[in-house]
Design a protein around this motif. Structure first.
Motif, PDB file in Angstrom:
ATOM      1  N   LYS A 210       0.621  -1.203   0.022  1.00  0.00           N
ATOM      2  CA  LYS A 210      -0.102  -0.067   0.111  1.00  0.00           C
ATOM      3  C   LYS A 210       0.868   1.291   0.125  1.00  0.00           C
ATOM      4  CE  LYS A 210      -3.786  -2.142   2.465  1.00  0.00           C
ATOM      5  NZ  LYS A 210      -3.637  -2.781   3.871  1.00  0.00           N
ATOM      6  N   LYS A 211       2.099   0.946  -0.207  1.00  0.00           N
ATOM      7  CA  LYS A 211       3.213   2.321  -0.021  1.00  0.00           C
ATOM      8  C   LYS A 211       4.074   2.427  -1.193  1.00  0.00           C
ATOM      9  CE  LYS A 211       3.015   2.306   4.802  1.00  0.00           C
ATOM     10  NZ  LYS A 211       2.868   3.162   5.792  1.00  0.00           N
ATOM     11  N   LYS A 212       4.387   3.518  -1.515  1.00  0.00           N
ATOM     12  CA  LYS A 212       5.353   3.726  -2.670  1.00  0.00           C
ATOM     13  C   LYS A 212       6.431   4.534  -2.082  1.00  0.00           C
ATOM     14  CE  LYS A 212       2.536   2.208  -5.820  1.00  0.00           C
ATOM     15  NZ  LYS A 212       2.973   1.118  -6.715  1.00  0.00           N
ATOM     16  N   TYR A 213       7.639   4.313  -2.792  1.00  0.00           N
ATOM     17  CA  TYR A 213       8.613   5.204  -2.689  1.00  0.00           C
ATOM     18  C   TYR A 213       8.840   6.347  -3.603  1.00  0.00           C
ATOM     19  CZ  TYR A 213      13.736   5.661  -0.950  1.00  0.00           C
ATOM     20  OH  TYR A 213      14.814   5.718  -0.498  1.00  0.00           O
ATOM     21  N   LEU A 214       9.276   7.481  -3.017  1.00  0.00           N
ATOM     22  CA  LEU A 214       9.130   8.634  -3.628  1.00  0.00           C
ATOM     23  C   LEU A 214      10.397   9.324  -3.555  1.00  0.00           C
ATOM     24  CD1 LEU A 214       6.502   9.995  -5.061  1.00  0.00           C
ATOM     25  CD2 LEU A 214       6.348  11.378  -2.856  1.00  0.00           C
ATOM     26  N   LEU A 215      11.248   9.492  -4.692  1.00  0.00           N
ATOM     27  CA  LEU A 215      12.267  10.487  -4.739  1.00  0.00           C
ATOM     28  C   LEU A 215      12.065  11.620  -5.653  1.00  0.00           C
ATOM     29  CD1 LEU A 215      13.827   7.152  -6.190  1.00  0.00           C
ATOM     30  CD2 LEU A 215      15.706   8.885  -5.029  1.00  0.00           C
ATOM     31  N   MET A 216      12.651  12.732  -5.186  1.00  0.00           N
ATOM     32  CA  MET A 216      12.752  14.009  -6.011  1.00  0.00           C
ATOM     33  C   MET A 216      13.836  14.809  -5.546  1.00  0.00           C
ATOM     34  SD  MET A 216       9.574  15.308  -3.591  1.00  0.00           S
ATOM     35  CE  MET A 216       9.822  13.471  -2.934  1.00  0.00           C
ATOM     36  N   ASN A 217      13.899  15.805  -6.493  1.00  0.00           N
ATOM     37  CA  ASN A 217      14.902  17.067  -6.225  1.00  0.00           C
ATOM     38  C   ASN A 217      13.979  18.200  -5.757  1.00  0.00           C
ATOM     39  OD1 ASN A 217      16.774  15.432  -7.317  1.00  0.00           O
ATOM     40  ND2 ASN A 217      16.716  16.302  -9.232  1.00  0.00           N
ATOM     41  N   ILE A 218      14.565  18.810  -4.566  1.00  0.00           N
ATOM     42  CA  ILE A 218      13.973  19.871  -3.834  1.00  0.00           C
ATOM     43  C   ILE A 218      14.877  21.100  -3.795  1.00  0.00           C
ATOM     44  CG2 ILE A 218      12.949  20.577  -1.592  1.00  0.00           C
ATOM     45  CD1 ILE A 218      10.955  18.981  -2.723  1.00  0.00           C
ATOM     46  N   PRO A 219      14.385  22.259  -4.025  1.00  0.00           N
ATOM     47  CA  PRO A 219      15.112  23.616  -3.761  1.00  0.00           C
ATOM     48  C   PRO A 219      15.399  23.518  -2.150  1.00  0.00           C
ATOM     49  CG  PRO A 219      13.132  24.292  -4.510  1.00  0.00           C
ATOM     50  CD  PRO A 219      13.214  22.734  -4.810  1.00  0.00           C
ATOM     51  N   GLU A 220      16.660  24.082  -1.706  1.00  0.00           N
ATOM     52  CA  GLU A 220      16.912  24.328  -0.663  1.00  0.00           C
ATOM     53  C   GLU A 220      15.952  25.109   0.432  1.00  0.00           C
ATOM     54  OE1 GLU A 220      20.786  25.673   0.313  1.00  0.00           O
ATOM     55  OE2 GLU A 220      20.744  25.123   2.065  1.00  0.00           O
ATOM     56  N   SER A 221      15.189  26.215  -0.387  1.00  0.00           N
ATOM     57  CA  SER A 221      14.238  26.819   0.147  1.00  0.00           C
ATOM     58  C   SER A 221      12.981  26.439   0.444  1.00  0.00           C
ATOM     59  CB  SER A 221      13.942  28.294  -0.806  1.00  0.00           C
ATOM     60  OG  SER A 221      13.677  27.688  -2.068  1.00  0.00           O
ATOM     61  N   SER A 222      12.725  25.167  -0.038  1.00  0.00           N
ATOM     62  CA  SER A 222      11.521  24.729  -0.051  1.00  0.00           C
ATOM     63  C   SER A 222      11.567  23.303   1.067  1.00  0.00           C
ATOM     64  CB  SER A 222      10.925  24.033  -1.176  1.00  0.00           C
ATOM     65  OG  SER A 222      10.577  25.005  -2.025  1.00  0.00           O
ATOM     66  N   PRO A 240      22.342  16.142  -0.320  1.00  0.00           N
ATOM     67  CA  PRO A 240      22.689  17.447  -1.137  1.00  0.00           C
ATOM     68  C   PRO A 240      23.002  16.836  -2.611  1.00  0.00           C
ATOM     69  CG  PRO A 240      24.535  16.910   0.582  1.00  0.00           C
ATOM     70  CD  PRO A 240      23.392  15.853   0.808  1.00  0.00           C
ATOM     71  N   LEU A 241      22.582  17.722  -3.523  1.00  0.00           N
ATOM     72  CA  LEU A 241      23.100  17.329  -4.793  1.00  0.00           C
ATOM     73  C   LEU A 241      24.278  18.335  -5.243  1.00  0.00           C
ATOM     74  CD1 LEU A 241      19.677  17.532  -6.810  1.00  0.00           C
ATOM     75  CD2 LEU A 241      20.887  15.696  -6.067  1.00  0.00           C
ATOM     76  N   THR A 242      25.085  17.694  -6.326  1.00  0.00           N
ATOM     77  CA  THR A 242      26.073  18.756  -6.719  1.00  0.00           C
ATOM     78  C   THR A 242      25.734  19.918  -6.975  1.00  0.00           C
ATOM     79  OG1 THR A 242      26.108  17.481  -8.911  1.00  0.00           O
ATOM     80  CG2 THR A 242      27.617  16.875  -7.252  1.00  0.00           C
ATOM     81  N   ALA A 243      24.551  20.320  -7.875  1.00  0.00           N
ATOM     82  CA  ALA A 243      24.133  21.468  -8.103  1.00  0.00           C
ATOM     83  C   ALA A 243      23.677  22.303  -6.786  1.00  0.00           C
ATOM     84  CB  ALA A 243      22.840  21.464  -8.947  1.00  0.00           C
ATOM     85  N   LYS A 244      24.384  23.530  -6.762  1.00  0.00           N
ATOM     86  CA  LYS A 244      24.007  24.120  -5.272  1.00  0.00           C
ATOM     87  C   LYS A 244      22.653  24.462  -5.303  1.00  0.00           C
ATOM     88  CE  LYS A 244      26.768  27.805  -2.750  1.00  0.00           C
ATOM     89  NZ  LYS A 244      26.172  27.203  -1.580  1.00  0.00           N
ATOM     90  N   GLY A 245      22.259  24.519  -3.857  1.00  0.00           N
ATOM     91  CA  GLY A 245      20.998  24.835  -3.681  1.00  0.00           C
ATOM     92  C   GLY A 245      20.027  23.879  -3.710  1.00  0.00           C
ATOM     93  N   TRP A 246      20.329  22.828  -4.252  1.00  0.00           N
ATOM     94  CA  TRP A 246      19.291  21.499  -4.408  1.00  0.00           C
ATOM     95  C   TRP A 246      19.526  20.287  -3.597  1.00  0.00           C
ATOM     96  CZ3 TRP A 246      14.843  21.527  -7.470  1.00  0.00           C
ATOM     97  CH2 TRP A 246      14.666  22.694  -8.175  1.00  0.00           C
TER      98      TRP A 246
END
Ligand code: PRT
Ligand code: ZN
Length: 283
Positions: A210-222, A240-246
């Protein structure tokens, strides 16, 4: 060694085997054999007609059974439902010819009702103080009204297609069923330990379905907002991603809430959302 009875062929057999496979108990498909052993778990499988499963479990010939709750109720043996298994869902309903006007249960007074489930039907009629004649038929109950054998039927319904194609309409849903794991009560210590292991694995599999695994990229501000939307077993995982702020955020969500969560996450800037199936969850 623990022995479990399952339906040899029919609507529950594939899913019973699939469920056992899902918890790591694979059966070499020698279905012709009445009694089969499993290589990776001390378990014996007894293949039989579903009608006989409540009886063999009650008699102790099998320690456990996988069978429809409708059969357990109809046969009347004192069994314990150890787990509901979430497949084989159906109901047993009263149905009458489509053209006949129906004005409530009193309609059945004095009528003839064809069924393969006389036990459940008689109890229901008695509880509702209806006097009707119960005609026991095994197989093709739905043709009884057209054949003039009965005025109504009491039979299993799942999609309702069989009723429609026989010119019948469902008027009372009486008993709701699904496949269940049953036992006759407390087991000896060695068998109980095996049952506990089976239940531990079953519960993990059922929870994860009944569950799902969720992955996403999120900006630091959120991030704060995202953690509020996505409570996980403890809290979501952040990397942390290599792209700064994400950041990459991972979490587990209820399937029922999936689309709602995705909408909220997109609204706060989530990108590259991946939804994955979960094989097992071990709490
Ligand atoms: O040979 P054996 O005795 O083992 O099998 P069986 O023929 O008695 O049973 P089987 O395999 O048909 O069903 C086994 C169990 O599956 C039942 O006891 C129920 O718990 C469950 N189950 C779930 C159903 C259905 N759904 C179902 N739809 N059992 C029967 N039906 C039949 C119903 O009898 C009717 O003829 O399907 C028809 C109605 O289906 P719909 O979708 O048209 O409404
Ligand atoms: Zn049967």
């Amino acid at each position: 060694m623990i022995r479990i009875a399952i339906q040899s062929k029919g609507r529950l057999s594939e899913e019973s085997l699939a469920l056992l496979a899902e918890i790591g108990i694979k059966i070499d498909d020698s279905r012709r054999k009445f009694l089969a052993q499993t290589p990776d778990f001390p378990l014996e499988l007894l293949y039989m007609r579903d009608d006989d499963i409540p009886q063999v479990v009650a008699a102790g010939t099998a320690d456990l059974g996988i069978v429809g709750l409708n059969e357990v109720e109809e046969r009347g043996f004192p069994l314990q439902v150890v787990r509901k298994l979430g497949f084989g869902a159906c109901r047993i309903s009263l149905a009458i010819p489509k053209a006949v006007e129906y004005d409530g249960l009193a309609w059945f007074e004095g009528k003839r009702i064809a069924t393969s489930y006389p036990g459940i039907l008689k109890k229901y009629l008695a509880d509702n103080k209806i006097n009707a004649k119960v005609e026991v038929i095994t197989g093709s109950v739905e043709i009884a009204p057209a054949a003039g054998i009965a005025d109504a039927i009491f039979d299993i319904v799942s999609s309702g297609g069989t009723l429609v194609s026989n010119g019948l309409k469902e008027v009372e849903k009486v008993f709701f069923s699904e496949a269940v794991l049953v036992s006759a009560g407390p087991l000896a210590d060695e068998k109980q330990a095996l049952l506990d292991e089976i239940l531990f694995r079953l519960d993990s599999a059922v929870v994860s379905r009944k569950k799902k695994y969720l992955l996403m990229n999120i900006p630091e501000s959120s991030l704060d907002e995202a953690v509020r939307i996505l409570p996980a077993m403890r809290s979501p995982t952040l990397m942390p991603l290599t792209a700064k702020g994400w950041y990459s955020m991972h979490s587990v969500v209820e399937e029922s809430q999936l689309w709602d969560k995705i909408r909220q996450l997109k609204a706060i800037g989530a990108e590259g959302i991946l939804v994955l199936n979960i094989d097992k969850i071990i709490p």
